[in-house]
Design a protein around this motif. Structure first.
Motif, short mmCIF file in Angstrom:
data_model
loop_
_atom_site.label_atom_id
_atom_site.label_comp_id
_atom_site.label_asym_id
_atom_site.label_seq_id
_atom_site.Cartn_x
_atom_site.Cartn_y
_atom_site.Cartn_z
N VAL A 159 0.83 -1.20 0.00
CA VAL A 159 0.00 0.00 0.00
C VAL A 159 0.87 1.26 0.00
O VAL A 159 0.46 2.30 -0.50
CB VAL A 159 -0.96 -0.03 1.22
N HIS A 160 2.09 1.17 0.52
CA HIS A 160 2.95 2.34 0.57
C HIS A 160 3.37 2.83 -0.81
O HIS A 160 3.74 3.98 -0.96
CB HIS A 160 4.20 2.06 1.43
N GLY A 161 3.30 1.99 -1.80
CA GLY A 161 3.64 2.41 -3.15
C GLY A 161 2.47 3.03 -3.89
O GLY A 161 2.63 3.58 -4.97
N ASP A 162 1.27 2.95 -3.32
CA ASP A 162 0.06 3.47 -3.97
C ASP A 162 -0.19 4.90 -3.50
O ASP A 162 -0.37 5.17 -2.32
CB ASP A 162 -1.13 2.57 -3.61
N ASP A 163 -0.23 5.84 -4.45
CA ASP A 163 -0.42 7.25 -4.09
C ASP A 163 -1.88 7.59 -3.78
O ASP A 163 -2.14 8.64 -3.18
CB ASP A 163 0.06 8.15 -5.23
N THR A 164 -2.82 6.73 -4.16
CA THR A 164 -4.23 7.04 -3.91
C THR A 164 -4.63 6.78 -2.46
O THR A 164 -5.64 7.30 -2.00
CB THR A 164 -5.13 6.20 -4.83
N VAL A 165 -3.86 6.01 -1.72
CA VAL A 165 -4.17 5.71 -0.33
C VAL A 165 -3.55 6.82 0.53
O VAL A 165 -2.34 7.04 0.53
CB VAL A 165 -3.62 4.33 0.08
N SER A 166 -4.41 7.51 1.29
CA SER A 166 -3.89 8.63 2.07
C SER A 166 -3.33 8.20 3.42
O SER A 166 -2.39 8.78 3.93
CB SER A 166 -5.00 9.67 2.29
N ASN A 167 -3.93 7.17 4.04
CA ASN A 167 -3.49 6.75 5.36
C ASN A 167 -3.41 5.22 5.41
O ASN A 167 -4.38 4.56 5.76
CB ASN A 167 -4.47 7.27 6.42
N PRO A 168 -2.25 4.66 5.11
CA PRO A 168 -2.14 3.18 5.15
C PRO A 168 -2.16 2.69 6.60
O PRO A 168 -1.59 3.30 7.49
CB PRO A 168 -0.79 2.91 4.50
N SER A 169 -2.87 1.60 6.83
CA SER A 169 -2.94 1.04 8.18
C SER A 169 -2.59 -0.44 8.13
O SER A 169 -2.80 -1.12 7.13
CB SER A 169 -4.33 1.22 8.76
#
Length: 95
Positions: A38-48
Protein backbone atom coordinates in the motif's frame (compact mmCIF):
# COMPACT_ATOMS: atom_id res chain seq x y z
CA UNK A 1 -9.10 -52.79 9.47
CA UNK A 2 -8.99 -51.36 12.99
CA UNK A 3 -5.27 -50.59 12.66
CA UNK A 4 -5.88 -48.75 9.39
CA UNK A 5 -8.56 -46.54 10.95
CA UNK A 6 -6.34 -45.86 13.97
CA UNK A 7 -3.44 -44.77 11.77
CA UNK A 8 -5.72 -42.57 9.68
CA UNK A 9 -6.97 -40.81 12.83
CA UNK A 10 -3.37 -40.36 14.00
CA UNK A 11 -2.46 -38.75 10.67
CA UNK A 12 -5.44 -36.41 10.96
CA UNK A 13 -4.37 -35.41 14.45
CA UNK A 14 -1.01 -34.32 13.01
CA UNK A 15 -2.29 -32.78 9.78
CA UNK A 16 -4.83 -30.44 11.39
CA UNK A 17 -2.28 -28.55 13.55
CA UNK A 18 0.06 -28.42 10.55
CA UNK A 19 -2.66 -26.80 8.47
CA UNK A 20 -3.37 -24.39 11.32
CA UNK A 21 0.29 -23.35 11.46
CA UNK A 22 0.45 -22.98 7.69
CA UNK A 23 -2.71 -20.85 7.61
CA UNK A 24 -1.40 -18.67 10.42
CA UNK A 25 1.90 -18.12 8.62
CA UNK A 26 0.09 -17.17 5.41
CA UNK A 27 -2.18 -14.75 7.30
CA UNK A 28 0.83 -13.01 8.85
CA UNK A 29 2.62 -12.89 5.49
CA UNK A 30 -0.42 -11.41 3.77
CA UNK A 31 -0.81 -8.71 6.43
CA UNK A 32 2.80 -7.62 6.09
CA UNK A 33 2.71 -7.77 2.28
CA UNK A 34 -0.51 -5.73 2.08
CA UNK A 35 0.92 -3.07 4.39
CA UNK A 36 4.14 -2.78 2.38
CA UNK A 37 2.39 -2.80 -1.01
CA UNK A 38 0.00 0.00 0.00
CA UNK A 39 2.95 2.34 0.57
CA UNK A 40 3.64 2.41 -3.15
CA UNK A 41 0.06 3.47 -3.97
CA UNK A 42 -0.42 7.25 -4.09
CA UNK A 43 -4.23 7.04 -3.91
CA UNK A 44 -4.17 5.71 -0.33
CA UNK A 45 -3.89 8.63 2.07
CA UNK A 46 -3.49 6.75 5.36
CA UNK A 47 -2.14 3.18 5.15
CA UNK A 48 -2.94 1.04 8.18
CA UNK A 49 -1.65 -2.31 9.34
CA UNK A 50 -4.12 -5.19 9.79
CA UNK A 51 -3.33 -5.99 13.42
CA UNK A 52 -6.30 -8.30 13.98
CA UNK A 53 -5.47 -10.37 10.91
CA UNK A 54 -1.79 -10.54 11.91
CA UNK A 55 -2.62 -11.41 15.55
CA UNK A 56 -5.00 -14.18 14.50
CA UNK A 57 -2.34 -15.60 12.20
CA UNK A 58 0.24 -15.44 14.97
CA UNK A 59 -2.12 -17.24 17.34
CA UNK A 60 -2.81 -20.01 14.80
CA UNK A 61 0.87 -20.38 13.96
CA UNK A 62 1.98 -20.60 17.59
CA UNK A 63 -0.81 -23.04 18.52
CA UNK A 64 -0.08 -25.37 15.60
CA UNK A 65 3.70 -25.33 16.07
CA UNK A 66 3.39 -25.82 19.83
CA UNK A 67 1.24 -28.90 19.33
CA UNK A 68 3.59 -30.38 16.73
CA UNK A 69 6.68 -29.59 18.79
CA UNK A 70 5.18 -31.15 21.90
CA UNK A 71 4.19 -34.25 19.98
CA UNK A 72 7.71 -34.65 18.57
CA UNK A 73 9.30 -34.11 22.00
CA UNK A 74 6.99 -36.68 23.60
CA UNK A 75 7.72 -39.22 20.86
CA UNK A 76 11.47 -38.68 21.13
CA UNK A 77 11.36 -39.02 24.92
CA UNK A 78 9.64 -42.39 24.57
CA UNK A 79 12.34 -43.59 22.16
CA UNK A 80 15.16 -42.06 24.25
CA UNK A 81 16.39 -39.78 21.44
CA UNK A 82 16.62 -36.60 23.50
CA UNK A 83 19.62 -35.16 25.29
CA UNK A 84 19.90 -34.97 29.07
CA UNK A 85 18.44 -31.46 29.08
CA UNK A 86 15.07 -32.66 27.78
CA UNK A 87 14.75 -35.91 29.71
CA UNK A 88 11.99 -36.12 32.28
CA UNK A 89 13.05 -35.51 35.85
CA UNK A 90 12.95 -38.67 37.96
CA UNK A 91 11.54 -38.61 41.45
CA UNK A 92 13.99 -39.66 44.17
CA UNK A 93 13.23 -42.97 45.87
CA UNK A 94 11.77 -42.63 49.34
CA UNK A 95 13.94 -43.90 52.19
Amino acid sequence: MKLLITRFIAILILVIPGLMAMTGFLMMKDSIFDFISVHGDDTVSNPSFQWLHFGGGLLLFVAGMTFLGGWILTRDRKRNYVGPRFKEKRKPKPL
